[in-house]
Design a protein around this motif. Structure first.
Motif, short mmCIF file in Angstrom:
data_model
loop_
_atom_site.label_atom_id
_atom_site.label_comp_id
_atom_site.label_asym_id
_atom_site.label_seq_id
_atom_site.Cartn_x
_atom_site.Cartn_y
_atom_site.Cartn_z
N PRO A 337 17.01 19.30 16.84
CA PRO A 337 15.85 19.78 17.60
C PRO A 337 15.63 18.93 18.85
CG PRO A 337 15.32 19.52 15.26
CD PRO A 337 16.65 18.89 15.47
N ALA A 338 14.89 19.49 19.78
CA ALA A 338 14.56 18.78 21.01
C ALA A 338 13.75 17.52 20.70
CB ALA A 338 13.77 19.70 21.94
N ALA A 339 13.88 16.52 21.55
CA ALA A 339 13.14 15.27 21.39
C ALA A 339 11.73 15.45 21.91
CB ALA A 339 13.85 14.14 22.13
N ILE A 340 10.84 15.97 21.04
CA ILE A 340 9.46 16.26 21.42
C ILE A 340 8.54 15.73 20.34
CG2 ILE A 340 7.77 18.09 21.83
CD1 ILE A 340 10.01 19.84 22.85
N ALA A 347 1.03 25.18 27.73
CA ALA A 347 2.36 25.30 28.34
C ALA A 347 3.34 26.05 27.44
CB ALA A 347 2.91 23.92 28.68
N LEU A 348 2.86 26.62 26.34
CA LEU A 348 3.73 27.35 25.42
C LEU A 348 3.96 28.77 25.92
CD1 LEU A 348 2.18 26.29 21.98
CD2 LEU A 348 4.39 25.56 22.91
N GLU A 349 5.17 29.24 25.73
CA GLU A 349 5.49 30.64 26.06
C GLU A 349 6.41 31.22 25.00
OE1 GLU A 349 8.02 31.25 29.47
OE2 GLU A 349 8.67 29.15 29.44
N HIS A 350 6.25 32.54 24.78
CA HIS A 350 7.09 33.24 23.83
C HIS A 350 8.27 33.86 24.55
CE1 HIS A 350 2.94 33.52 22.05
NE2 HIS A 350 3.61 32.98 21.05
N ALA A 351 9.39 33.99 23.82
CA ALA A 351 10.57 34.60 24.43
C ALA A 351 11.40 35.30 23.37
CB ALA A 351 11.43 33.54 25.14
N VAL A 352 11.91 36.47 23.72
CA VAL A 352 12.99 37.07 22.94
C VAL A 352 14.27 36.55 23.57
CG1 VAL A 352 14.08 39.20 22.16
CG2 VAL A 352 11.60 39.12 22.50
N HIS A 400 8.34 25.26 24.96
CA HIS A 400 7.41 24.36 25.63
C HIS A 400 8.15 23.72 26.79
CE1 HIS A 400 5.25 20.45 26.25
NE2 HIS A 400 4.21 21.25 26.12
N ARG A 401 7.82 24.20 27.99
CA ARG A 401 8.49 23.72 29.21
C ARG A 401 10.01 23.80 29.06
NH1 ARG A 401 4.06 18.90 29.54
NH2 ARG A 401 2.41 20.16 30.49
N GLY A 402 10.45 24.92 28.52
CA GLY A 402 11.87 25.20 28.41
C GLY A 402 12.54 24.72 27.15
N HIS A 403 11.84 23.95 26.33
CA HIS A 403 12.42 23.44 25.09
C HIS A 403 11.91 24.23 23.88
CE1 HIS A 403 14.35 20.01 26.96
NE2 HIS A 403 13.23 19.73 27.60
#
Length: 674
Positions: A337-340, A347-352, A400-403
């Motif tokens: 997983p990303a280092a978060i 700043a959250l966004e949903h994506a298919v 979250h910002r691309g991650h």
């Protein structure tokens, strides 16, 4: 490259050409030093792909793998772990640029056809293969040195475990390691050290199978196989949990393959023992992280002191092995997983997620698949293949910002033709890739369910640092807003937390599985959320049938389990069920007739069948002795399957389970003729 590093040799051309080339390259080696995977067989150890798993625990100088039909990701992972340091993986491939399609049929899900299956997984594999430092196509293929090199890390683990085993105080230890790190040998050497210090100790070694403990016994006693008697001996997990025999030391290897409730029962049954649990935490057979996530968290709360150990460096091959790096990257076993640690929720966004982009973007793939690997003990390399290429799957993510901070894989299922639904309901076949309609038709007995359009949640995972922040809820709600089926659904090992989570999102329990998961020890739950009038009507009918059968079904599950169902789980399964109307005689007869002629499991119709048998108990005398014993033990007495098999004289539980339907059919036919 170190002498203990392993390499990869690629042979391209037709199947006949690469077979001839591979045979020529390994001709000087003895038969037992080469594993040949593919057809036809050779003078070497030869198996088809499905036979590779049975050889886990053995090691070879060379593994030859035929990929002309396509790549089985799980088999490649298995093969990598079976090669000695200094050995060679030989890959037989079609000519460059040619994409094998023979395996595409495994991914076809009606109404899709072969033209809908993507080949992103193969294209990515070719890219990784082209750049790996493990590749040396001109290498001389010879005998591997068969060296096992322990080091200070392994010695430290042996010393800590040996001291704990020899000490008098109760203690717990957990040892985690990737494949090839010498975990089993370290356990065996620790037992040997403890016995040298305290010869009178009683030591139990356990695992899912006796064969899986051979390596421990080899290092502990010099014995080639698991020992059944003596101061150090093999004991089944069930016996450890239930028989009450005391042991000073208990070692459970590959604990992730056992149900978590069973591990807890073993721990509680031996409060004065020193107990070590070990698990492979990343590998081809599933990640073992279910063990880490669930059992380890529980063990930390136990009053006994616990030490957590790990092994990082390999002992069967050299450190920083190029072949291991290649295979782990090709199969995304190195995904993390990303280092978060923190997020700004605004700043959250949903994506298919575009799966073509996913296959090309290594950072995105690593973050997303890394979440699935961490969250699900069942995630295997084969899941990566299906996620990238299966035509009925889609991938959703919360970014979250691309991650990637949360991910979900969904499957489009259902909308089946009435003729197919009827065949499935009569047990005249199964259908690939439609897990939800298949279980609602074949197991729950609702043939009409197959015509409905369904979206099933296959996997959902949240970043380990960001759990319990509502991210899973937001992702599921995004899935709900994206599609318009008749039903949303999901199938999972039931826990009170997961049942509560899905209920809060509008899902209702419609089926509980007939058996428990082999690793979780939990019964499977099927939950659905109606999204149309047709869906709502079906759910209402299924809920009534579940309410009618669930009390008897839970009693059978309890009888079958190695440990009883937790009271909290029973309450969660029973919650909010409707009160079913009485079952009239005609409806009961129809249910029994459907059961004896179709695929439904007994648990799904237990109330109707039991009531029918009780009302026609005199007809039991017309059955032969084994059938009578079977009906009396399972149906009338609700005994567990192990006792049923013994009562009715069947050699295995599986044989007794297969015989129940014919026995009820014979009774039903006798009553109908009378």
């Amino acid at each position: 490259m170190s002498p203990r590093h392993r390499r990869c040799v690629v042979l391209r051309g037709s199947a006949d050409a690469t077979r001839a080339a591979a045979l020529a390259r390994v001709a000087a080696l003895e038969d037992a030093r080469v594993l040949w995977v593919g057809e036809p067989a050779t003078r070497f150890v030869s198996v088809r792909e499905h036979g590779v798993r049975a050889l886990v625990g053995r090691a070879f100088d060379v593994v030859v793998l035929d990929l002309h039909a396509g790549l089985d990701a799980d088999v490649l992972g298995l093969a990598c772990g079976m090669i000695w340091g200094g050995g060679t993986l030989v890959l037989r491939l079609p000519p460059e640029g040619e994409i094998p399609s023979a395996r595409d049929e495994e991914l076809i899900v009606a109404p899709h056809t072969a033209t809908d299956v993507a080949h992103r997984f193969w294209a990515r594999f070719e890219r990784v293969l082209a750049t790996t430092t493990a590749r040396d196509d001109e290498a001389t293929i010879g005998v591997a040195p068969h060296e096992v090199s322990g080091d200070a890390e392994q010695r430290r683990v042996i010393d800590v475990l040996g001291a704990a085993f020899a000490g008098g105080a109760p203690a717990l230890a957990v040892l985690l390691a990737d494949r090839g790190r010498g975990k089993s040998s370290a356990l065996g050497l620790a037992i040997r050290d403890a016995i040298a210090r305290s010869p009178a100790q009683r030591v139990a070694v356990s695992a899912a199978s006796r064969d899986a403990t051979a390596e421990i016994f080899r290092f502990a006693l010099g014995a080639p196989d698991a020992v059944r008697e003596g101061a150090v001996r093999f004991v089944t997990p069930r016996a450890l949990a239930h028989d009450g025999e005391p042991f000073d030391v208990i070692v459970v290897d590959e604990a992730a393959q056992l149900p978590v409730p069973l591990l807890q029962r073993i721990t509680r049954a031996h409060p004065h023992a020193r107990i070590a649990f070990s698990s492979t935490c990343r590998g081809y057979e599933g990640t073992g992280r279910g063990f880490v996530l669930r059992f380890l968290e529980w063990a930390r709360s136990e009053p006994r002191p616990m030490v957590e150990l790990d092994l990082v460096r390999p002992i069967r091959w050299g450190e920083d092995d190029p072949l291991e790096r290649f295979v782990e990257h090709a199969l995304a076993l190195d995904a993390e997983p990303a280092a978060i640690d923190e997020i700004d929720e605004h700043a959250l966004e949903h994506a298919v997620v575009d799966r073509a982009r996913l296959a090309r973007d290594e950072v995105l793939l690593g973050e997303l698949f890394g979440l699935l690997v961490h969250a699900h003990y069942r995630t295997t390399p084969g899941d990566l293949h299906r996620m990238l290429d299966a035509p009925n799957l889609a991938v959703h993510a919360l970014l979250h910002r691309g991650h990637v901070v949360a991910a979900s894989v969904i499957a489009h299922e259902g909308a089946l033709a009435p003729e197919l639904c009827d065949r499935l309901a009569r047990g005249r076949g199964r259908i690939r890739g439609h897990a939800l309609p298949d279980t609602l038709i074949s197991h729950a007995g609702f043939a009409e369910a197959g015509a409905l359009r369904m979206v099933r949640s296959v996997r959902i995972a949240v970043h380990p640092s960001l759990r319990r922040r509502g991210l899973a809820r937001r992702l599921v709600e995004h899935v709900h807003a994206t599609y318009s089926p008749d039903l949303f659904g999901t199938m999972f090992g039931a826990t009170p937390e997961l049942l509560r989570f899905r209920r809060e999102l509008g899902y209702e329990l419609v089926r509980v599985g007939a058996s428990r998961g082999s690793r979780t020890g939990e019964p499977a739950a099927v939950m659905v959320r109606p999204a149309s009038d047709r869906g709502a009507a079906l759910v209402a009918s299924m809920r009534i049938e579940l309410a009618r059968n669930l009390p008897r079904q839970l009693a059978l599950l309890d009888a079958d389990g190695e440990v009883g169902l937790e009271p909290e789980l029973e309450r969660a399964l029973r919650a909010d069920l409707p009160t079913p109307p009485p079952l009239d005689e005609d409806a009961r007869r129809a249910i029994v007739a459907r059961y004896v002629a179709g695929p439904q499991p007994f648990d799904a119709v237990a109330l109707a069948v039991t009531s029918y048998v009780e009302d026609h108990a005199d007809a039991i005398r017309a059955l032969d002795a084994r059938m009578r014993a079977l009906v009396e033990s399972r149906v009338r007495s609700a005994h567990g399957w192990e006792r049923v098999a013994a009562d009715a004289g069947y050699p295995t539980v599986a044989a007794a389970m297969r015989a129940l339907r014919p026995a009820i059919r014979a009774l039903f036919d006798h009553v109908e003729r009378s």
